[in-house]
Design an enzyme around this catalytic site. Structure first.
Site, PDB file in Angstrom:
ATOM      1  N   HIS B  80       0.848  -1.194   0.000  1.00 21.55           N
ATOM      2  CA  HIS B  80       0.000   0.000   0.000  1.00 21.55           C
ATOM      3  C   HIS B  80       0.881   1.241   0.000  1.00 21.55           C
ATOM      4  O   HIS B  80       2.107   1.134   0.140  1.00 21.55           O
ATOM      5  CB  HIS B  80      -0.983  -0.008   1.170  1.00 21.55           C
ATOM      6  CG  HIS B  80      -0.321   0.049   2.504  1.00 21.55           C
ATOM      7  ND1 HIS B  80       0.292  -1.039   3.093  1.00 21.55           N
ATOM      8  CD2 HIS B  80      -0.139   1.082   3.377  1.00 21.55           C
ATOM      9  CE1 HIS B  80       0.801  -0.694   4.258  1.00 21.55           C
ATOM     10  NE2 HIS B  80       0.565   0.594   4.463  1.00 21.55           N
ATOM     11  N   ASP B  84       5.988   4.209   5.245  1.00 15.67           N
ATOM     12  CA  ASP B  84       6.719   3.150   5.953  1.00 15.67           C
ATOM     13  C   ASP B  84       6.705   1.832   5.170  1.00 15.67           C
ATOM     14  O   ASP B  84       7.254   0.824   5.632  1.00 15.67           O
ATOM     15  CB  ASP B  84       6.215   2.968   7.393  1.00 15.67           C
ATOM     16  CG  ASP B  84       4.747   2.623   7.472  1.00 15.67           C
ATOM     17  OD1 ASP B  84       4.010   2.908   6.510  1.00 15.67           O
ATOM     18  OD2 ASP B  84       4.319   2.078   8.504  1.00 15.67           O
ATOM     19  N   HIS B  85       6.086   1.862   3.979  1.00 14.40           N
ATOM     20  CA  HIS B  85       6.130   0.700   3.085  1.00 14.40           C
ATOM     21  C   HIS B  85       6.708   1.047   1.709  1.00 14.40           C
ATOM     22  O   HIS B  85       7.057   0.157   0.946  1.00 14.40           O
ATOM     23  CB  HIS B  85       4.736   0.088   2.938  1.00 14.40           C
ATOM     24  CG  HIS B  85       4.221  -0.505   4.219  1.00 14.40           C
ATOM     25  ND1 HIS B  85       4.154  -1.852   4.454  1.00 14.40           N
ATOM     26  CD2 HIS B  85       3.800   0.098   5.376  1.00 14.40           C
ATOM     27  CE1 HIS B  85       3.711  -2.073   5.680  1.00 14.40           C
ATOM     28  NE2 HIS B  85       3.484  -0.901   6.261  1.00 14.40           N
ATOM     29  N   ASP B 170      -0.454  -4.023   6.237  1.00 11.35           N
ATOM     30  CA  ASP B 170      -1.214  -3.327   7.279  1.00 11.35           C
ATOM     31  C   ASP B 170      -2.694  -3.590   7.035  1.00 11.35           C
ATOM     32  O   ASP B 170      -3.175  -3.448   5.915  1.00 11.35           O
ATOM     33  CB  ASP B 170      -0.950  -1.816   7.223  1.00 11.35           C
ATOM     34  CG  ASP B 170       0.499  -1.481   7.576  1.00 11.35           C
ATOM     35  OD1 ASP B 170       1.281  -2.411   7.806  1.00 11.35           O
ATOM     36  OD2 ASP B 170       0.822  -0.290   7.604  1.00 11.35           O
ATOM     37  N   ASP B 202       0.615  -7.991  10.863  1.00 12.58           N
ATOM     38  CA  ASP B 202       0.805  -6.639  11.402  1.00 12.58           C
ATOM     39  C   ASP B 202       0.582  -6.605  12.925  1.00 12.58           C
ATOM     40  O   ASP B 202      -0.494  -6.935  13.406  1.00 12.58           O
ATOM     41  CB  ASP B 202      -0.195  -5.733  10.672  1.00 12.58           C
ATOM     42  CG  ASP B 202      -0.300  -4.315  11.217  1.00 12.58           C
ATOM     43  OD1 ASP B 202       0.527  -3.917  12.050  1.00 12.58           O
ATOM     44  OD2 ASP B 202      -1.232  -3.606  10.773  1.00 12.58           O
ATOM     45  N   HIS B 371     -10.224  10.798  15.003  1.00 16.79           N
ATOM     46  CA  HIS B 371      -9.266   9.922  14.332  1.00 16.79           C
ATOM     47  C   HIS B 371      -9.454   8.497  14.840  1.00 16.79           C
ATOM     48  O   HIS B 371      -9.817   8.288  15.993  1.00 16.79           O
ATOM     49  CB  HIS B 371      -7.825  10.372  14.627  1.00 16.79           C
ATOM     50  CG  HIS B 371      -6.796   9.510  13.964  1.00 16.79           C
ATOM     51  ND1 HIS B 371      -6.584   9.530  12.608  1.00 16.79           N
ATOM     52  CD2 HIS B 371      -5.938   8.579  14.455  1.00 16.79           C
ATOM     53  CE1 HIS B 371      -5.627   8.656  12.302  1.00 16.79           C
ATOM     54  NE2 HIS B 371      -5.225   8.067  13.396  1.00 16.79           N
ATOM     55  N   GLY B 374      -5.642   2.765  11.844  1.00 22.40           N
ATOM     56  CA  GLY B 374      -5.798   1.961  10.633  1.00 22.40           C
ATOM     57  C   GLY B 374      -5.352   0.518  10.825  1.00 22.40           C
ATOM     58  O   GLY B 374      -5.335  -0.245   9.863  1.00 22.40           O
ATOM     59  N   HIS B 375      -5.005   0.169  12.058  1.00 23.83           N
ATOM     60  CA  HIS B 375      -4.460  -1.166  12.312  1.00 23.83           C
ATOM     61  C   HIS B 375      -5.380  -1.986  13.220  1.00 23.83           C
ATOM     62  O   HIS B 375      -6.037  -1.443  14.110  1.00 23.83           O
ATOM     63  CB  HIS B 375      -3.084  -1.054  12.977  1.00 23.83           C
ATOM     64  CG  HIS B 375      -2.072  -0.336  12.143  1.00 23.83           C
ATOM     65  ND1 HIS B 375      -1.235  -0.969  11.276  1.00 23.83           N
ATOM     66  CD2 HIS B 375      -1.791   0.989  12.035  1.00 23.83           C
ATOM     67  CE1 HIS B 375      -0.459  -0.081  10.671  1.00 23.83           C
ATOM     68  NE2 HIS B 375      -0.774   1.126  11.120  1.00 23.83           N
ATOM     69  N   HIS B 397       5.909  -6.037  11.680  1.00 26.14           N
ATOM     70  CA  HIS B 397       5.501  -4.635  11.748  1.00 26.14           C
ATOM     71  C   HIS B 397       5.217  -4.188  13.184  1.00 26.14           C
ATOM     72  O   HIS B 397       4.064  -4.014  13.576  1.00 26.14           O
ATOM     73  CB  HIS B 397       4.261  -4.415  10.869  1.00 26.14           C
ATOM     74  CG  HIS B 397       4.005  -2.956  10.556  1.00 26.14           C
ATOM     75  ND1 HIS B 397       4.651  -1.925  11.192  1.00 26.14           N
ATOM     76  CD2 HIS B 397       3.180  -2.362   9.663  1.00 26.14           C
ATOM     77  CE1 HIS B 397       4.229  -0.772  10.696  1.00 26.14           C
ATOM     78  NE2 HIS B 397       3.348  -1.002   9.761  1.00 26.14           N
ATOM     79  N   ASP B 450      20.940  11.515   5.461  1.00 24.07           N
ATOM     80  CA  ASP B 450      21.080  12.905   5.925  1.00 24.07           C
ATOM     81  C   ASP B 450      21.448  13.734   4.707  1.00 24.07           C
ATOM     82  O   ASP B 450      22.551  13.596   4.177  1.00 24.07           O
ATOM     83  CB  ASP B 450      22.176  12.979   6.994  1.00 24.07           C
ATOM     84  CG  ASP B 450      22.436  14.415   7.451  1.00 24.07           C
ATOM     85  OD1 ASP B 450      21.683  15.325   7.051  1.00 24.07           O
ATOM     86  OD2 ASP B 450      23.402  14.620   8.213  1.00 24.07           O
TER      87      ASP B 450
END
Lengths: 555, 555
Positions: B80, B84-85, B170, B202, B371, B374-375, B397, B450
């Site tokens: 997705h 982070d993926h 996820d 996940d 909010h 999503g997990h 994860h 960096d």
């Protein structure tokens, strides 16, 4: 709220309330009450730095206003023994001479702290007990007991000719506290009968619905831990959480384990609390850490500091395997009996991860009720307002978001918006003729303490630290031949915190070339020219801008 | 759990699973599946630095193992479109040539990202849809739909000769998702019928009891906000939270407001999601920020980035009054539709405080359900295990603490402890003959990015940054007369990030004296002697140890 008919709020004279800390940010509580040119100080807190306050040890309130009026200070009341109410006492006492009023446990903890700084002999400490009244300058103060996560906390009823002020300190309405001493509802009701001009109340949990669970909830969670643990039990908490020490001690007694304390502050606090009778643990329950290490794992409980994941604390050292006496083994159960202070989450979670990695079973707030808050939640806050029925309301002790939520609760209760003052540190509030209005603003910036320096870390210094922390530093030393106008040898280039040398050979070669070229060509400010050339070159190649120091000597 | 009777797990050959990211710390997900010398990559994530990773922009997985086997990589699946993926894709593509498989929305978001790095033309992207099957090397992959906080996410059924692996990506089991497309239960049941060798799932919310609320919960909270707001409504969220954009758009439509997007990434993502049909908003709902500024406040909704309190984001700038177009006024309602990522709490709360200070009404997760996560939470995790009935289980994860909790849940469900592997990045797991065992460890350290540098910030560099950030730097330049052996003029002393000059006149005078004395007396290494003398003097006076650079030139 029902209109308060009993009170007569058209008080005499002018009362000024000046917050120097604790409003708009976390911690560092300090409040001044001023009447007829005489000042009462309530609490002298410190706060811990946020993650981007680089190199700062802690933060104290700005006491400029107080220093300018040092002869007018009639007394200092410390409501309870937590750092965010006591931590700046040493800095205040360096400037102000006034008696300090505190309950026996708070006094005991203050004495330990003052002795460390060699101030114990210079200070006049007055012991008060909940239920006492004292005349301090023009103020008559009624001390009343409040429940909190440390025993012997008090709130204040401050009677002034302008009216009665109720100042809660940190409180919760725990009906079943560990020391069986609930908050003094009767005194609050008595204040209401006398008529409360203004209520100043702890806002920490203003965002939290409902009622904060009783400390007793932790008993059940600890009992489960003790029932199920096969090896040692190590419990980390705050050094000032005396009631948690009592709970752990009770569980250890019940499950026939011994208890060792680890960490200077925890050992000191346990000692003074036991001596003063606030911590009831039989002598034969307590062992030293050395003794515990020679006992069977299933006979041992250790209570230590480090529940905020501080790397230099006992638990921090245990998690990295660097503690002299405590080495975590598979089979150990480790409990973090605490809630991460905002900003400490990463350290706390990292510590938990490391402990798991070392084979321990780790139990923490997210998965078991091994900690409860020491502050009132929304329903308690509303109860307090109903009990005291103040004409005016000032939320204290919280970030601005929490003060705002607390103010919204007060409006729900029926206190008119115009009678509520959401203020920040330094904004004084004036009461006269039963009316409230905003007064002058007094200095109330953060004062940073770094090493031996108080307030000598300015915004500029902090900004430089930020640049250094992100990009590092580069020093370039160049000797120019004053006859040829050319570098007489290769420039010396040293960098730190910028790039790993092993990856930077080409970069450094290119850099030397540019320095020499620029120096040879320069006809104005050679130093500035080199600085600019180096900065541009480094940014192009690395997209970083280290702080650059160029030194050119003509020889 | 009932023994799985249908499956035959005595598969052929050797399947190796190698996690390169996402295990033991947050984010940066990356997993390798290796069979018969052929590799399938699942996800190429990045993670954001923690507060003490000074100057680091982001962190990517170590792909040394992959680079050494670059010709064996048969495909890269991106489950997705979250950073982070996907965030390390550019770094992976610089080394590896392999087709990328992604659903239409994920592909669209990848294309935007790759175009920014000039990589769009070099990459072979294959569109897949949930429900598709693809043969990738020795793997037959079934893509199945999962609910998450971004549309078009997929989980994977990876059929190998060694057995069937289910890799969730996820997911949550939202029964009423905003796009009305629930997770594909039927496919999970089908996997179970085929027999699942191992489940990789996940672990993000493994500490959270119960069932994660549906995204629909946010609808009601937003409706309340829109009903009560008098002025503008500004809603901050993640740029990738497409379903939140849909929800805000729906609320704006219902309450007859227009909607403007602010922030490049949010505008880009909204555009691609609308184009591909994942975000259904009529054209006349959308206005530009400039247009919104000319409308009545009560007609305006703005959706922007910055819900993590990032100082350079739109909301960050609004909070400090430095945004070019958006100026917060009393009467504005600002919603943070997000949850602070651990480590961001201080920035988030500071932003909220500043917005309150500017007169806005601020609404955030702590006080209203604006909010949801999503997990999946614990009950969903257990449902997934029952649906798939795997022989082996590997929690993925999550931080180690979350992997541990997830493993405990699996044990509760009946998966034997020996069939569960709680592993960290780099620890391979090998399946052969229907058995699971730990394999080799491959390099899997953090790689720091960096600026333009990847991996050139070493531990030493980071340590130097830490010292610089806490104590600052001091540069001392001294010219010695080579005939007299004495300094030929006053030493030049420059400090940055150490102390405010205004407070340091005496200190600097004392320092100059010591430098001159030491230089005059020195007969060995004059530079080292001065460094030592300065360091000792500064520590005695300030209890700080800045990094010291001494340059001595004999003239």
């Amino acid at each position: 709220m029902k209109k308060n008919e009993k009170s007569n709020h058209s008080g005499k004279g002018v009362l000024k309330i000046i917050p120097l800390g604790g409003l708009g940010e976390v911690g560092a509580n300090m409040m001044l009450y001023e009447y007829d040119d005489q000042i009462l100080v309530v609490d002298t807190g410190m706060m811990f730095p946020e993650n981007d306050m680089l190199g700062i040890d802690y933060i104290i309130p700005d006491i400029t206003y107080l220093i300018q009026r040092r002869n007018k200070v009639k007394g200092i009341i410390i409501t309870h023994g937590h750092e965010d109410h006591t931590g700046a006492i040493r800095h205040v006492l360096e400037e102000i001479q006034a008696p300090i009023y505190a309950t026996p446990l708070t006094r005991g903890l203050l004495e330990v702290k003052l002795a460390k700084n060699g101030l114990a002999s210079r200070v006049h400490l007055e012991t008060i007990n909940a239920g006492d009244s004292r005349k301090i300058g023009p103020f008559k103060v009624d001390f009343f007991h409040v429940c909190h996560s440390i025993p012997d906390g008090v709130g204040l009823g401050i009677e002034t000719p302008a009216g009665l002020i109720v100042h809660t300190g940190d409180y919760k309405f725990d009906h079943t506290p560990v020391d069986n001493w609930p908050t003094d509802y009767a005194k609050l009701a008595e204040f209401q009968r006398r008529g409360v001009l203004a209520l100043l109340a702890d806002s920490t949990n203003a965002e939290r619905a409902g009622w904060t669970p009783s400390e007793r909830v932790v008993d059940d969670a600890l009992d489960k831990v003790f029932r199920e643990a096969k090896g040692r039990i190590i419990i980390a908490s705050f050094a000032s959480l005396i009631s948690r020490m009592q709970q752990v001690g009770n569980a250890a007694l019940k499950h026939q384990r011994k208890l060792a304390f680890a960490g200077t502050s925890m050992i000191d606090n346990a000692k003074i609390a036991r001596k003063l009778g606030y911590l009831n643990l039989p002598d034969d329950l307590i062992v030293s850490l050395e003794e515990a290490n020679n006992m069977r794992a299933s006979d041992v409980t250790v209570m230590c500091t480090g529940s905020q994941g501080e790397p230099t604390s006992i638990l921090g050292k245990i998690s990295t395997g660097t503690h002299r006496l405590l080495d975590v083994k598979a089979g150990d159960t480790i409990v973090l009996s605490s809630h991460p202070i905002p900003g400490n989450e990463e350290n706390v979670y990292r510590t938990i991860n490391r402990l798991f990695e070392r084979g321990a079973n780790v139990i923490y707030e997210a998965i078991a009720p091994v900690h409860v808050s020491g502050h009132a939640s929304q329903e308690e806050m509303k109860l307090l307002m109903h009990l005291t029925q103040p004409q005016f309301f000032i939320p204290i002790h919280g970030e601005l978001r929490q003060l705002h939520q607390h103010a919204l609760l007060a409006q729900q209760i029926g206190i008119p918006e115009k009678n509520i003052a959401v203020i920040l540190n330094g904004q004084s509030v004036v009461f006269s003729d039963g009316k409230m209005k905003l007064g002058e603003r007094v200095p109330a910036a953060y004062v940073y303490v770094d090493g031996a320096g108080v307030g000598d870390v300015s915004k500029d210094v902090m900004h430089d630290r930020e640049v250094l922390s992100e990009e590092g530093v580069m020093v370039i030393n160049l000797i120019m031949d004053k006859f040829t106008g050319k570098p007489s040898r290769e420039p010396e280039i040293i960098s730190r915190g910028f790039i790993a040398y092993r990856d930077a050979e080409d970069l450094m070669a290119g850099l030397r070339t540019r320095v020499v070229e620029t120096a040879t060509r320069a006809n104005g400010n050679i130093q500035k020219d080199i600085e600019q050339a180096v900065s541009n070159y480094l940014y192009k190649e690395t997209q970083r801008r280290p702080m650059i120091f160029v030194n050119v000597v003509k020889n």
